[in-house]
Design an enzyme around this catalytic site. Structure first.
Site, PDB file in Angstrom:
ATOM      1  CG  PHE A 116      47.785  36.066  35.736  1.00  0.00           C
ATOM      2  CD1 PHE A 116      46.638  36.811  35.958  1.00  0.00           C
ATOM      3  CD2 PHE A 116      48.001  34.937  36.512  1.00  0.00           C
ATOM      4  CE1 PHE A 116      45.734  36.442  36.938  1.00  0.00           C
ATOM      5  CE2 PHE A 116      47.100  34.554  37.494  1.00  0.00           C
ATOM      6  CZ  PHE A 116      45.958  35.317  37.699  1.00  0.00           C
ATOM      7  CE  LYS A 117      41.726  35.009  35.778  1.00  0.00           C
ATOM      8  NZ  LYS A 117      42.072  36.446  35.775  1.00  0.00           N
ATOM      9  CG  ASP A 118      46.899  33.266  28.138  1.00  0.00           C
ATOM     10  OD1 ASP A 118      45.762  32.783  28.031  1.00  0.00           O
ATOM     11  OD2 ASP A 118      47.260  34.305  27.543  1.00  0.00           O
TER      12      ASP A 118
END
Ligand SMILES: *Cc1c(COP(=O)(O)O)cnc(C)c1O
Length: 467
Positions: free
Chosen positions: A111-113
């Protein structure tokens, strides 16, 4: 929009200054001076919009005064066009009123993308406008490094050097970093541990001469712009499932509290939320806090969900600031107490209000594997260990409620293939865009666990464009 520090003792800044500053000068974290408000009609009007259209609506008030709507649109479209699912953040149904939000369709399949891909572009945009250049230096135990490298690769105004402990990351994690051959990217395999890497990075940042000469910067999880970009998928998923006419319960596997705090921001902006459920692994400082109202630091134990192996949650300070009535001095006192004693107690009134909005549940590795197995058997959904904790905590907390549950899946199962195989007997393949990861050439430099060597390396690398 202007931003204030949670400790109330740093200059009030504009969006672009907050973006580049990271931590405030008084040691606090920046938060918006006020919350943009979306009425029920405005939220209803988001129905049917694409992810990037919702992103523009949600983020425009935060960047006002720094980016025009046209500039924001260009950056947002460019960011999310590269994600591999047309919905960007698709929803899958688990059961009646229960959904999973898949946040792993970006370049590094976690999810950090969703935030970092935009933050890299924002950095580049603001720096070019100012005629400046930064050197991003960071340490990683595996996951954040690849997301940061993917976000910064090939950007004109950014160099990035990431230190990882040699031989101590998984092969997928290493290759995700070292197969990026862009001219502005360097990987250092340090002959030491992750803590050695992190200590050296901290020392470089504390060396103010060095820091200023090479304009050192970080894209860590306390950066406000990362939180901002994460607010978008709370709106997008809720609207897709009937908000504002239905309230949502969000369940979030949590480490530094950045992700779930973005959900709290969405609520402050008008999105109806019944509850936030925080999922922890055995490093359960947050679950213990929500059970008792005291935060007590403990050691960190390694688990199957390494991105949640944290001792303290850095973004939690933003929540404390809100529940102490935006009183920066009171936040500063609590944080000082915590640093000095390893413990802080929320005032009873504030804790009571927090409990109405948040609850926490913890899962051991065994429990996590069991959840992965059951979910695969019952719904066909393969969950990575982080996502499994979110789903399990969500189902546990949601069972008696009338709202719709959205459990955030924060990593693709192929990012943690050993755990998935152990739980389900099935080894998840890498998605198509990464299928050749093991054939791609790698580049990294092995370096001694020695501060001077690392300092010289960073200096030489940054110098090459500063003649
Ligand atoms: C970083 C991360 C988390 C924790 O998110 P926070 O914003 O730090 O709470 C959870 N799952 C995965 C897969 C992550 O990479």
């Amino acid at each position: 929009m202007k931003y204030v520090s949670t400790r109330g003792n740093a200059p009030v800044l504009s969006f672009d200054d907050v973006l580049l500053a990271g931590l405030a000068r008084d040691g606090g974290l920046y938060v918006p001076q006020s919350w943009p408000q979306f009425s029920a009609d405005q939220i209803r009007a988001m129905r049917g919009l694409s992810y990037h259209e919702i992103a523009i609506e949600v983020m425009a008030p935060f960047v006002e005064g720094c980016l025009t709507r046209a500039e924001l649109t260009e950056l947002v479209v460019d960011t999310y066009a590269r994600f591999t699912h047309p919905a960007v953040a698709p929803l899958k149904q688990l059961g009646r009123n229960q959904w999973v939000l898949e946040l792993f369709h970006g370049p590094t399949i976690a999810f950090k993308d969703y935030a970092l891909q935009l933050v890299g572009r924002l950095f580049d945009h603001v720096l070019k406008k100012r005629g400046q250049r930064v050197t991003i230096v960071g340490a990683t135990s595996g996951d954040t490094g690849s997301a940061a490298i993917e976000a910064c690769r090939d950007r004109d105004a950014i160099d990035i050097v990431i230190l990882h402990p040699q031989g101590r990351t998984s092969e997928v994690q290493r290759r995700q970093m070292t197969s990026v051959l862009s001219a502005n990217v360097r990987n250092l395999a340090v002959q030491g541990t992750f803590d050695d890497c992190q200590d050296m990075v901290k020392t470089l940042f504390n060396d103010h001469d060095f820091r200023d000469t090479y304009n050192l910067s970080a894209v860590n999880s306390i950066n406000w712009a990362r939180v901002m970009a994460q607010i978008v998928y709370y709106f997008a998923s809720a609207v897709a499932l009937g908000a504002p006419d239905v309230a949502m319960t969000f369940s979030v596997p949590t480490g530094n509290f950045g992700n779930v705090f973005a959900g709290f921001c969405a609520r402050q902006m008008g999105l109806p939320v019944e509850k936030f459920i925080v999922g922890s692994n055995s490093n359960d400082i947050l679950t213990r806090f929500f059970e008792t109202g005291s935060m007590t630091a403990d050691g960190v134990v390694p688990t199957l969900s390494p991105s949640m192996d944290i001792q303290v949650s850095s973004n939690f300070e933003r929540l404390v600031f809100h529940y102490l009535g935006n009183d920066g001095m009171a936040v500063g006192r609590l944080m000082d107490e915590f640093r000095a004693t390893g413990r802080m107690d929320m005032p009873q009134g504030a804790y009571g209000a927090m409990r109405e909005m948040f609850e926490g549940h913890r899962y051991s590795d065994e429990e996590t594997l069991a959840v992965m197995k059951v979910m695969r058997a019952q719904t066909g959904e393969m969950l990575d260990p982080h996502s499994a904790i979110g789903v399990a905590a969500g189902i546990k907390g949601h069972s008696y409620k009338s709202s719709t549950l959205i459990a955030l899946a924060t990593a693709h199962p192929a990012k943690f293939p050993d755990a998935v195989e152990k739980a389900t007997g099935f080894r998840p393949p890498l998605p198509e865009h990464m299928a050749d990861l093991f054939e791609r050439p790698e580049r990294f430099d092995v370096i001694a666990n020695d501060l001077n060597s690392v300092r010289d390396y960073v200096a030489t690398f940054a110098e090459r464009v500063r003649t």
